[in-house]
Design an enzyme around this catalytic site. Structure first.
Site, PDB file in Angstrom:
ATOM      1  N   ARG A 137     -58.893   9.548   6.728  1.00 35.41           N
ATOM      2  CA  ARG A 137     -60.219  10.004   6.264  1.00 35.41           C
ATOM      3  C   ARG A 137     -60.576  11.379   6.846  1.00 35.41           C
ATOM      4  O   ARG A 137     -59.717  12.116   7.278  1.00 35.41           O
ATOM      5  CB  ARG A 137     -61.321   8.971   6.581  1.00 35.41           C
ATOM      6  CG  ARG A 137     -60.999   7.535   6.198  1.00 35.41           C
ATOM      7  CD  ARG A 137     -60.709   7.362   4.728  1.00 35.41           C
ATOM      8  NE  ARG A 137     -60.720   5.950   4.340  1.00 35.41           N
ATOM      9  CZ  ARG A 137     -60.103   5.472   3.273  1.00 35.41           C
ATOM     10  NH1 ARG A 137     -59.390   6.255   2.476  1.00 35.41           N
ATOM     11  NH2 ARG A 137     -60.181   4.196   2.980  1.00 35.41           N
TER      12      ARG A 137
ATOM     13  N   HIS B 215     -48.067   5.248  -5.590  1.00 35.36           N
ATOM     14  CA  HIS B 215     -48.925   4.056  -5.675  1.00 35.36           C
ATOM     15  C   HIS B 215     -48.528   3.377  -6.981  1.00 35.36           C
ATOM     16  O   HIS B 215     -48.910   3.823  -8.056  1.00 35.36           O
ATOM     17  CB  HIS B 215     -50.410   4.439  -5.666  1.00 35.36           C
ATOM     18  CG  HIS B 215     -51.310   3.237  -5.688  1.00 35.36           C
ATOM     19  ND1 HIS B 215     -52.099   2.864  -4.625  1.00 35.36           N
ATOM     20  CD2 HIS B 215     -51.512   2.293  -6.644  1.00 35.36           C
ATOM     21  CE1 HIS B 215     -52.746   1.750  -4.924  1.00 35.36           C
ATOM     22  NE2 HIS B 215     -52.418   1.384  -6.148  1.00 35.36           N
TER      23      HIS B 215
ATOM     24  N   HIS C 156     -46.506   0.510  -0.155  1.00 39.66           N
ATOM     25  CA  HIS C 156     -47.175  -0.790   0.040  1.00 39.66           C
ATOM     26  C   HIS C 156     -46.780  -1.837  -1.007  1.00 39.66           C
ATOM     27  O   HIS C 156     -47.600  -2.289  -1.791  1.00 39.66           O
ATOM     28  CB  HIS C 156     -48.697  -0.636   0.103  1.00 39.66           C
ATOM     29  CG  HIS C 156     -49.312   0.358  -0.852  1.00 39.66           C
ATOM     30  ND1 HIS C 156     -49.073   0.346  -2.195  1.00 39.66           N
ATOM     31  CD2 HIS C 156     -50.165   1.392  -0.631  1.00 39.66           C
ATOM     32  CE1 HIS C 156     -49.753   1.321  -2.768  1.00 39.66           C
ATOM     33  NE2 HIS C 156     -50.414   1.970  -1.844  1.00 39.66           N
TER      34      HIS C 156
ATOM     35  N   ASP D 273     -50.831   1.436   5.586  1.00 41.41           N
ATOM     36  CA  ASP D 273     -51.904   1.587   4.598  1.00 41.41           C
ATOM     37  C   ASP D 273     -53.258   1.249   5.216  1.00 41.41           C
ATOM     38  O   ASP D 273     -54.151   0.762   4.520  1.00 41.41           O
ATOM     39  CB  ASP D 273     -51.652   0.755   3.334  1.00 41.41           C
ATOM     40  CG  ASP D 273     -52.540   1.195   2.170  1.00 41.41           C
ATOM     41  OD1 ASP D 273     -53.073   2.322   2.206  1.00 41.41           O
ATOM     42  OD2 ASP D 273     -52.708   0.397   1.231  1.00 41.41           O
TER      43      ASP D 273
ATOM     44  N   HIS E 218     -63.056   1.506   5.655  1.00 41.54           N
ATOM     45  CA  HIS E 218     -64.320   1.758   4.950  1.00 41.54           C
ATOM     46  C   HIS E 218     -65.410   1.152   5.828  1.00 41.54           C
ATOM     47  O   HIS E 218     -65.238   0.032   6.331  1.00 41.54           O
ATOM     48  CB  HIS E 218     -64.354   1.053   3.587  1.00 41.54           C
ATOM     49  CG  HIS E 218     -63.363   1.574   2.596  1.00 41.54           C
ATOM     50  ND1 HIS E 218     -63.598   2.698   1.822  1.00 41.54           N
ATOM     51  CD2 HIS E 218     -62.128   1.137   2.247  1.00 41.54           C
ATOM     52  CE1 HIS E 218     -62.547   2.908   1.030  1.00 41.54           C
ATOM     53  NE2 HIS E 218     -61.633   1.990   1.275  1.00 41.54           N
TER      54      HIS E 218
HETATM   55  C1  NCD Z   1     -56.875   2.935  -0.108  1.00 38.71           C
HETATM   56  C2  NCD Z   1     -58.105   3.720   0.310  1.00 38.71           C
HETATM   57  O1  NCD Z   1     -59.135   3.095   0.607  1.00 38.71           O
HETATM   58  O2  NCD Z   1     -58.032   4.947   0.374  1.00 38.71           O
HETATM   59  N1  NCD Z   1     -57.235   1.570  -0.334  1.00 38.71           N
HETATM   60  C3  NCD Z   1     -56.417   0.513  -0.309  1.00 38.71           C
HETATM   61  O3  NCD Z   1     -56.867  -0.587  -0.633  1.00 38.71           O
HETATM   62  N2  NCD Z   1     -55.177   0.612   0.074  1.00 38.71           N
HETATM   63  C4  NCD Z   1     -56.264   3.574  -1.282  1.00 38.71           C
HETATM   64  C5  NCD Z   1     -54.867   3.110  -1.558  1.00 38.71           C
HETATM   65  O4  NCD Z   1     -53.944   3.420  -0.826  1.00 38.71           O
HETATM   66  O5  NCD Z   1     -54.690   2.415  -2.557  1.00 38.71           O
HETATM   67 ZN    ZN Z   2     -52.937   3.794   0.849  1.00 43.79          ZN
END
Ligand code: NCD
Ligand code: ZN
Length: 345
Positions: free
Chosen positions: A18, A137, A175, A248, A252
């Site tokens: 982030r 992705h 992932h 990954d 949030h």
């Molecule tokens: C990721 C994100 O929040 O940036 N979220 C997730 O669920 N992995 C985006 C992503 O890598 O798909």
């Molecule tokens: Zn990711």
């Protein structure tokens, strides 16, 4: 019984650090576990130029606690207008380690993603020539495809023709969550690898609906059925050089997760190594942990292995229900659970 395990310093080949206050809140968790990390470029706006990547790298380094030895590896976010010259320049200068393909609208901040991969043919030719990895992705975004099938359908419709048309392109399927993805990667040549997260080897889709809706178990690609978790888990611990660690970790703030339309992402950075190690132990595969965490990734990318080591010791660790840093509250993966290993050094 082994009570301590020491491995070469590991790397995280897929993380979301982030920006701004969130970057300040989370980066130290990744930096104290890993020597390097492939940093996802899905900021707002996304990282699409060499200058933007350099500036973001500087902000990451500035957010590190003093004296931390951690190297962020930057990634170029691909759009329909991606410029092959700019990307090749960034790769040649050692700024970009890879490009990231988000199908448009697949996940968080992917609105600028690629609408049709065939538009990128000259870029893909260039990447193939210079040996630059394409990180994918791997989910289709069509609303008429069931969300639990989107990875398998992506492999059929997009990835299989892509690999056929660009046989010298280095690709990381990020992932992975399905038996189909494991089979695809295993059946492909050495230029096709995959990252594996802790959550996709630990939870199946029941975890998202366990007695009520569980937003902190929701990420993309979404966790699948048990048979898929078992297939991905087997691949992770197998010792195959095609599979490597990529958390990954996708933080949030709590209010963005616990919401009528909660964000996708699991924040697993604080206990990532502990979490993976528990899986390798349960599978009787401790001997393969170092390869997965510290060797397969750099070997795939063509980077040197890290110097130094990390040590984990067999000790119970209670994962907090929430972590609050700089005014931001985050719920970590395994919140409230007890893990059996602790990173000591
Ligand atoms: C990721 C994100 O929040 O940036 N979220 C997730 O669920 N992995 C985006 C992503 O890598 O798909
Ligand atoms: Zn990711």
């Amino acid at each position: 019984m082994t009570d301590q395990i020491t491995i070469r310093r590991p790397d995280d080949w897929h993380v979301h650090l982030r920006d701004g206050d969130m970057l300040n809140a989370v980066v130290h968790h990744t930096a104290c576990q890993f020597a390097r990390a492939i940093v996802m470029p899905n900021l707002t706006p996304p990282v699409i130029s060499v200058d933007a990547a350099l500036a973001y790298r500087d902000r990451i380094v500035a957010a590190l606690p003093a004296g931390t030895d951690f190297t962020p590896l930057m990634v170029c976010y691909l759009t329909d207008d991606a410029d092959p010259m700019e990307i090749a320049r960034g790769y040649a200068q050692g700024v970009f380690a890879a490009c990231k393909l988000y199908p448009a609208h697949a996940t968080t901040n992917s609105a600028h993603g690629v609408t049709d991969i065939r538009r990128l043919s000259s870029l893909l030719d260039t990447m193939q020539q210079i040996g630059m990895p394409l990180l994918i992705h791997g989910e289709v975004t069509d609303r008429d495809v069931d969300i639990f099938d989107r990875e398998a359908v992506f492999i059929d419709r997009i990835l299989t023709p892509l690999v056929r048309d660009y046989p010298a392109l280095k690709i990381v399927l990020e992932h992975i969550t399905t038996a189909e993805a494991v089979d695809f990667v295993e059946a492909s040549g050495p230029l096709i690898g995959a990252t594996i997260t802790p959550q996709h080897v630990i939870i199946n889709r029941n975890a998202i609906f366990d007695g009520g809706i569980r937003p902190h178990a929701y990420c993309l690609p979404v966790a699948k059925r048990e048979q898929h978790r078992l297939a991905v888990r087997k691949a992770a611990v197998s010792g195959s050089p095609k599979f490597f660690l990529g958390t990954d970790s996708a933080p949030h703030a709590i209010g963005r997760k616990e919401s009528a339309c909660g964000c996708a992402g699991i924040f697993n950075a604080p206990f990532a190594l502990e979490s993976y190690l528990q899986v390798f132990e349960e599978e009787g595969a401790l001997a393969n942990f170092e390869g997965f965490a510290s060797e397969h990734g750099p070997n795939f990318y063509g980077l040197r292995l890290n110097d130094g080591t990390v040590t984990l010791s067999r000790e119970d660790v209670v994962v907090p229900d929430a972590l609050t840093e700089g005014g931001i509250s985050l719920v970590p993966f395994h919140a409230g659970e007890t893990l059996r290993w602790r990173l000591v050094d």
